[in-house]
Design a protein around this motif. Structure first.
Motif, short mmCIF file in Angstrom:
data_model
loop_
_atom_site.label_atom_id
_atom_site.label_comp_id
_atom_site.label_asym_id
_atom_site.label_seq_id
_atom_site.Cartn_x
_atom_site.Cartn_y
_atom_site.Cartn_z
N THR A 74 17.80 17.36 26.70
CA THR A 74 18.18 18.19 27.83
C THR A 74 18.96 17.33 28.81
O THR A 74 18.75 16.12 28.92
N ALA A 75 19.89 17.99 29.53
CA ALA A 75 20.74 17.29 30.49
C ALA A 75 20.70 18.02 31.82
O ALA A 75 20.79 19.26 31.87
N SER A 76 20.55 17.29 32.89
CA SER A 76 20.62 17.85 34.24
C SER A 76 21.72 17.13 35.00
O SER A 76 22.13 16.02 34.63
N ALA A 77 22.20 17.77 36.09
CA ALA A 77 23.37 17.22 36.76
C ALA A 77 23.32 17.45 38.26
O ALA A 77 22.64 18.36 38.76
N THR A 78 24.03 16.61 38.98
CA THR A 78 24.37 16.85 40.38
C THR A 78 25.88 16.99 40.47
O THR A 78 26.62 16.54 39.57
N GLY A 79 26.37 17.65 41.56
CA GLY A 79 27.81 17.86 41.68
C GLY A 79 28.21 18.25 43.07
O GLY A 79 27.37 18.38 43.97
N THR A 107 24.95 23.12 36.18
CA THR A 107 24.12 22.95 34.99
C THR A 107 25.00 22.50 33.83
O THR A 107 26.19 22.79 33.80
N LEU A 108 24.39 21.76 32.88
CA LEU A 108 25.14 21.22 31.74
C LEU A 108 24.60 21.78 30.44
O LEU A 108 23.38 21.90 30.26
N ALA A 109 25.48 22.03 29.49
CA ALA A 109 25.13 22.40 28.12
C ALA A 109 25.77 21.38 27.19
O ALA A 109 26.99 21.21 27.20
N ILE A 110 24.94 20.65 26.42
CA ILE A 110 25.48 19.64 25.49
C ILE A 110 26.22 20.36 24.37
O ILE A 110 25.69 21.24 23.70
N LYS A 124 25.10 6.66 21.70
CA LYS A 124 26.20 7.53 21.26
C LYS A 124 26.61 8.45 22.40
O LYS A 124 25.77 9.05 23.07
N ALA A 125 27.93 8.57 22.61
CA ALA A 125 28.45 9.41 23.68
C ALA A 125 28.35 10.89 23.32
O ALA A 125 28.65 11.29 22.19
N LEU A 126 27.92 11.69 24.26
CA LEU A 126 27.83 13.14 24.11
C LEU A 126 28.94 13.82 24.88
O LEU A 126 29.55 13.25 25.78
N THR A 127 29.20 15.06 24.51
CA THR A 127 30.08 15.92 25.31
C THR A 127 29.26 17.10 25.81
O THR A 127 28.25 17.49 25.21
N ALA A 128 29.69 17.66 26.94
CA ALA A 128 28.96 18.78 27.54
C ALA A 128 29.91 19.64 28.35
O ALA A 128 30.98 19.18 28.81
N TYR A 185 21.52 7.92 23.67
CA TYR A 185 22.74 8.68 23.98
C TYR A 185 23.24 8.35 25.37
O TYR A 185 22.49 7.84 26.23
N SER A 186 24.50 8.67 25.60
CA SER A 186 25.08 8.58 26.94
C SER A 186 25.92 9.83 27.17
O SER A 186 26.46 10.43 26.23
N LEU A 187 26.01 10.22 28.44
CA LEU A 187 26.83 11.38 28.81
C LEU A 187 27.49 11.06 30.13
O LEU A 187 26.81 10.84 31.14
N ALA A 188 28.80 11.01 30.11
CA ALA A 188 29.55 10.69 31.32
C ALA A 188 29.67 11.92 32.21
O ALA A 188 29.69 13.06 31.73
N ALA A 189 29.74 11.69 33.52
CA ALA A 189 29.98 12.78 34.47
C ALA A 189 31.47 13.15 34.48
O ALA A 189 32.27 12.57 33.75
N GLY A 190 31.82 14.12 35.30
CA GLY A 190 33.23 14.51 35.44
C GLY A 190 33.55 15.91 34.96
O GLY A 190 34.68 16.38 35.14
N GLN A 191 32.60 16.62 34.37
CA GLN A 191 32.85 18.00 33.94
C GLN A 191 33.11 18.87 35.18
O GLN A 191 32.63 18.60 36.29
#
Length: 360
Positions: A297-302, A283-286, A261-265, A332-338
């Motif tokens: 929990t979600a972590s990110a690079t940018g 940093t990401l907040a779902i 299932k796709a998540l938003t953050a 779950y899945s969470l796409a980058a791009g935020q």
């Protein structure tokens, strides 16, 4: 009236007095039994413990009583109930006629059994008509049929007059959907797409109602998931209710798929001092998509949109990693791009000074 034949060694039968041949209970031609308001009970037992224990038929002509019971417990093939007359009972409740044997052979026709008002008759035998003609119904009308039923062991499921068989037929199911049968992860095993299938294994023209309750093998996201059914089979033969069919193996069952299932953050990012590159630490907040009370929990690079102070004002998430919480990250899945607003500030420099002298 009580008749017992082929009784057990444990019940006091002397082995030396039991002759060879099949033990049988047979009403002679032209005879009948009328017990009035009494009971007629006939037991042809299996002769356990005896050297000679083979058994034959219980053969009945006209029998009338308040209740009638003829039980053939013989283990050999010819241990049948044979009706050459009418069995009538006047009992007004419960089961007033009980017949049990390897086969039930009705030579009388539709009027062979007559239970009293408010009571019923039950006939127990091995296999039904469709199996090697093991039971001869001969026009007898009944209210239900029950498979996988052994006399003295299995509860009776139907009401009214019934035929019960030890035979335990299974229904084979083959799924015919084009794979995959898919859904997005929702935290449960229910299959939400309509299923198409074929069924085999019914007997005697019985009909199986539509299968319900399809489920995946687990609730978690994966390919090639096995699909099965959870319902108790419902079957009938015209107006007759049929019990006891069992659901067998489901073929072509591994066509299930649950996708993540796709998540938003939302993203936030700190500014940094100029270092000559665009690397950032967002940093990401779902914000949406989790099922029920599940957590992850979600972590990110940018990276910044520029390495330079004057033009750097936005951080964009370029990579996302999900980690298990109370839920599984693989569901779950969470796409980058935020994006998040952030700046690069000028880097402070240090300096040393020198100066030449001069003439006045």
């Amino acid at each position: 009236v009580t008749l017992v034949a082929n009784d057990l060694l444990a019940n006091g039968v002397r082995d030396s007095l039991r002759d060879t041949g099949n033990a049988a209970i047979t009403m002679a031609a032209g005879t009948s039994i009328n017990a009035g308001t009494g009971a007629v009970t006939m037991n042809l037992r299996d002769g356990a413990g005896l050297t000679n224990s083979t058994s034959g038929n219980i053969t009945l002509n006209d029998v009338s009583a308040r209740t009638v019971s003829a039980i053939n417990q013989g283990a050999t093939a010819a241990s049948n109930i044979v009706l050459n007359g009418t069995v009538s009972a006047t009992g007004s409740s419960g089961t007033s006629i009980t017949l049990a044997g390897q086969k039930f052979v009705n030579n009388t026709g539709a009027s062979a059994l007559s239970a009293g008002p408010g009571s019923r008759w039950l006939v127990w035998s091995a296999d039904n008509t469709a199996q090697a003609n093991n039971t001869t119904i001969n026009g007898l009308s009944y209210d239900f049929k029950q498979f996988n039923a052994s006399y003295g062991v299995t509860p009776v499921l139907g009401s009214g007059n019934g035929l019960l068989f030890r035979q335990a037929p299974t229904i084979g199911v083959t799924l015919t959907n084009v794979a995959p049968v898919t859904k997005v992860y929702d935290g449960n095993t229910a299959v939400t797409k309509p299923l198409t299938y074929t069924m085999s294994g019914t007997l005697d023209g019985d009909t199986i109602a539509a299968l319900t309750g399809p489920v995946y093998d687990t609730k978690d996201a994966a390919d090639n998931k096995t699909i099965s059914f959870t319902n108790t089979l419902s079957s009938s033969n015209g107006a007759v209710t049929v019990y006891g069919y069992q659901l067998g193996t489901v073929s072509n069952a591994d066509i299930g798929q649950i996708t993540p299932k796709a998540l938003t953050a939302s993203a936030s990012a700190p500014g940094k001092v100029y270092d000559g590159n665009t690397s950032a630490a967002p940093t990401l907040a779902i914000t949406g998509g989790l099922v029920g009370a599940e957590t992850l929990t979600a972590s990110a690079t940018g990276s910044f949109n520029s390495k330079d102070v004057l033009s750097a004002d936005t951080v964009t998430v370029t990579g996302v990693t999900l980690a298990d919480g109370s839920g599984l990250a693989s569901n779950y899945s969470l796409a980058a791009g935020q994006t998040a607003a952030a700046q690069i500030t000028p880097k402070a420099l240090t300096a040393s000074a020198s100066a030449p002298g001069k003439v006045y």
